[in-house]
Write a protein that holds these residues in place. Structure first.
Motif, PDB file in Angstrom:
ATOM      1  N   LEU A  93       0.894  -1.449  -0.550  1.00  0.00           N
ATOM      2  CA  LEU A  93       0.319   0.154  -0.029  1.00  0.00           C
ATOM      3  C   LEU A  93       0.759   1.039  -0.127  1.00  0.00           C
ATOM      4  O   LEU A  93       0.178   2.007  -0.200  1.00  0.00           O
ATOM      5  N   ILE A  94       2.264   0.828  -0.226  1.00  0.00           N
ATOM      6  CA  ILE A  94       3.524   2.508   0.523  1.00  0.00           C
ATOM      7  C   ILE A  94       3.311   2.767  -0.892  1.00  0.00           C
ATOM      8  O   ILE A  94       4.054   1.689  -1.647  1.00  0.00           O
ATOM      9  N   GLU A  95       3.555   4.137  -1.081  1.00  0.00           N
ATOM     10  CA  GLU A  95       3.322   4.591  -2.149  1.00  0.00           C
ATOM     11  C   GLU A  95       4.918   4.336  -2.397  1.00  0.00           C
ATOM     12  O   GLU A  95       5.716   4.390  -2.453  1.00  0.00           O
ATOM     13  N   ARG A  96       5.457   4.366  -4.216  1.00  0.00           N
ATOM     14  CA  ARG A  96       6.734   4.059  -4.246  1.00  0.00           C
ATOM     15  C   ARG A  96       6.957   4.833  -5.285  1.00  0.00           C
ATOM     16  O   ARG A  96       6.347   5.045  -6.694  1.00  0.00           O
ATOM     17  N   PRO A  97       8.188   5.384  -5.228  1.00  0.00           N
ATOM     18  CA  PRO A  97       9.692   5.295  -4.694  1.00  0.00           C
ATOM     19  C   PRO A  97       9.275   6.217  -4.160  1.00  0.00           C
ATOM     20  O   PRO A  97       8.836   7.599  -4.015  1.00  0.00           O
ATOM     21  N   ILE A  98      10.211   5.777  -2.765  1.00  0.00           N
ATOM     22  CA  ILE A  98      10.384   7.591  -2.336  1.00  0.00           C
ATOM     23  C   ILE A  98      11.910   7.489  -1.624  1.00  0.00           C
ATOM     24  O   ILE A  98      12.458   6.413  -1.149  1.00  0.00           O
ATOM     25  N   ALA A  99      11.903   8.665  -2.084  1.00  0.00           N
ATOM     26  CA  ALA A  99      13.891   8.995  -1.931  1.00  0.00           C
ATOM     27  C   ALA A  99      13.601  10.523  -0.526  1.00  0.00           C
ATOM     28  O   ALA A  99      13.169  11.375  -0.631  1.00  0.00           O
ATOM     29  N   ILE A 100      15.104   9.435   0.140  1.00  0.00           N
ATOM     30  CA  ILE A 100      15.254  10.187   1.414  1.00  0.00           C
ATOM     31  C   ILE A 100      16.730  10.962   1.363  1.00  0.00           C
ATOM     32  O   ILE A 100      17.532  10.030   1.420  1.00  0.00           O
ATOM     33  N   LYS A 101      16.741  12.061   1.353  1.00  0.00           N
ATOM     34  CA  LYS A 101      18.340  12.805   1.314  1.00  0.00           C
ATOM     35  C   LYS A 101      18.468  14.168   2.136  1.00  0.00           C
ATOM     36  O   LYS A 101      17.792  14.676   2.331  1.00  0.00           O
ATOM     37  N   GLY A 102      19.334  13.247   4.328  1.00  0.00           N
ATOM     38  CA  GLY A 102      18.695  14.005   4.205  1.00  0.00           C
ATOM     39  C   GLY A 102      18.134  14.475   5.564  1.00  0.00           C
ATOM     40  O   GLY A 102      17.391  13.188   6.053  1.00  0.00           O
ATOM     41  N   THR A 103      17.239  15.633   4.903  1.00  0.00           N
ATOM     42  CA  THR A 103      16.421  15.398   5.952  1.00  0.00           C
ATOM     43  C   THR A 103      14.974  16.093   4.844  1.00  0.00           C
ATOM     44  O   THR A 103      14.259  16.171   5.069  1.00  0.00           O
ATOM     45  N   GLN A 104      15.309  15.444   3.738  1.00  0.00           N
ATOM     46  CA  GLN A 104      14.323  15.905   2.918  1.00  0.00           C
ATOM     47  C   GLN A 104      14.102  14.423   2.110  1.00  0.00           C
ATOM     48  O   GLN A 104      14.939  13.644   2.443  1.00  0.00           O
ATOM     49  N   ALA A 105      12.731  14.673   1.590  1.00  0.00           N
ATOM     50  CA  ALA A 105      11.689  13.264   0.688  1.00  0.00           C
ATOM     51  C   ALA A 105      10.887  14.145  -0.492  1.00  0.00           C
ATOM     52  O   ALA A 105      10.945  14.684  -0.331  1.00  0.00           O
ATOM     53  N   ALA A 106      11.286  12.865  -0.666  1.00  0.00           N
ATOM     54  CA  ALA A 106      10.854  12.932  -2.149  1.00  0.00           C
ATOM     55  C   ALA A 106       9.741  12.001  -2.639  1.00  0.00           C
ATOM     56  O   ALA A 106      10.005  10.735  -2.487  1.00  0.00           O
ATOM     57  N   ILE A 107       8.652  11.703  -3.098  1.00  0.00           N
ATOM     58  CA  ILE A 107       7.881  10.945  -3.456  1.00  0.00           C
ATOM     59  C   ILE A 107       8.056  11.002  -5.293  1.00  0.00           C
ATOM     60  O   ILE A 107       8.333  11.789  -5.923  1.00  0.00           O
ATOM     61  N   GLY A 108       8.838   9.798  -5.612  1.00  0.00           N
ATOM     62  CA  GLY A 108       8.896   9.581  -7.278  1.00  0.00           C
ATOM     63  C   GLY A 108       7.948   9.679  -8.483  1.00  0.00           C
ATOM     64  O   GLY A 108       8.066   8.745  -9.121  1.00  0.00           O
ATOM     65  N   ARG A 109       7.131  10.244  -8.248  1.00  0.00           N
ATOM     66  CA  ARG A 109       5.790   9.743  -9.273  1.00  0.00           C
ATOM     67  C   ARG A 109       5.663  11.860  -9.366  1.00  0.00           C
ATOM     68  O   ARG A 109       4.751  12.567  -8.939  1.00  0.00           O
ATOM     69  N   PRO A 110       6.055  11.879 -10.281  1.00  0.00           N
ATOM     70  CA  PRO A 110       7.369  11.150 -11.764  1.00  0.00           C
ATOM     71  C   PRO A 110       8.266  11.195 -10.761  1.00  0.00           C
ATOM     72  O   PRO A 110       8.822  12.024  -9.781  1.00  0.00           O
ATOM     73  N   PRO A 111       8.944   9.939 -11.291  1.00  0.00           N
ATOM     74  CA  PRO A 111      10.179  10.048 -10.747  1.00  0.00           C
ATOM     75  C   PRO A 111      11.541  11.608 -10.754  1.00  0.00           C
ATOM     76  O   PRO A 111      12.228  11.563  -9.988  1.00  0.00           O
ATOM     77  N   SER A 112      11.187  11.884 -11.549  1.00  0.00           N
ATOM     78  CA  SER A 112      11.927  13.391 -11.270  1.00  0.00           C
ATOM     79  C   SER A 112      11.603  13.831 -10.461  1.00  0.00           C
ATOM     80  O   SER A 112      12.532  15.329  -9.888  1.00  0.00           O
ATOM     81  N   ASN A 113      11.180  13.987  -9.840  1.00  0.00           N
ATOM     82  CA  ASN A 113      10.211  14.468  -8.757  1.00  0.00           C
ATOM     83  C   ASN A 113      11.756  14.205  -7.394  1.00  0.00           C
ATOM     84  O   ASN A 113      12.071  15.266  -6.500  1.00  0.00           O
ATOM     85  N   ILE A 114      11.968  13.155  -7.416  1.00  0.00           N
ATOM     86  CA  ILE A 114      13.187  12.520  -6.617  1.00  0.00           C
ATOM     87  C   ILE A 114      14.652  13.581  -6.938  1.00  0.00           C
ATOM     88  O   ILE A 114      15.426  14.362  -5.841  1.00  0.00           O
ATOM     89  N   LEU A 115      14.898  14.320  -7.823  1.00  0.00           N
ATOM     90  CA  LEU A 115      16.157  15.479  -8.049  1.00  0.00           C
ATOM     91  C   LEU A 115      15.683  16.656  -7.266  1.00  0.00           C
ATOM     92  O   LEU A 115      16.500  17.949  -7.170  1.00  0.00           O
ATOM     93  N   ASN A 116      14.832  16.762  -7.068  1.00  0.00           N
ATOM     94  CA  ASN A 116      14.106  17.889  -6.204  1.00  0.00           C
ATOM     95  C   ASN A 116      15.216  17.715  -4.400  1.00  0.00           C
ATOM     96  O   ASN A 116      14.923  19.146  -4.156  1.00  0.00           O
TER      97      ASN A 116
END
Length: 113
Positions: free
Chosen positions: A88-111
């Protein structure tokens, strides 16, 4: 180090992993279906994302429809649902330091890089 909650069977998750690799990131890929997050880890992810737990749920999954749809659930109930059914967990989820992003679309993780 970037942590990626990853499902290798998901095309968006594979695209996010590829984006991170292309950016030269050191990646810790967590296959969350094999190693589900704990309540504490999932709560922390939700806090980093700055969202309500229901916003992380894949509400079109059968597990959701069969067990939770149309029920009044607290935030804790929703987290319990994701722990019981990690799919049920939305994917993918990227975490770097104190920031996180849901990769929908995948380019969101670049933020967060």
């Amino acid at each position: 180090m970037t942590t990626l909650y990853h499902n290798p069977r998901c095309s968006k998750s594979r695209e996010a992993l590829q984006l991170l690799e292309e950016k030269g990131e050191t990646i810790e890929a967590i296959k969350y279906l094999e190693t589900p997050p704990t309540r504490q880890e999932l709560s922390q992810v939700i806090e980093l994302l700055g969202i309500k737990p229901i916003e992380l749920v894949r509400t079109q999954e059968n597990d959701w429809k069969q067990n939770y749809k149309d029920k009044e659930l607290s935030d804790d109930d929703v987290i319990d649902a994701m722990i019981a059914f990690p799919k049920l967990i939305e994917r993918p989820i990227a975490i770097k330091g104190t920031q996180a992003a849901i990769g929908r679309p995948p380019s969101n993780i670049l933020n967060i890089l």
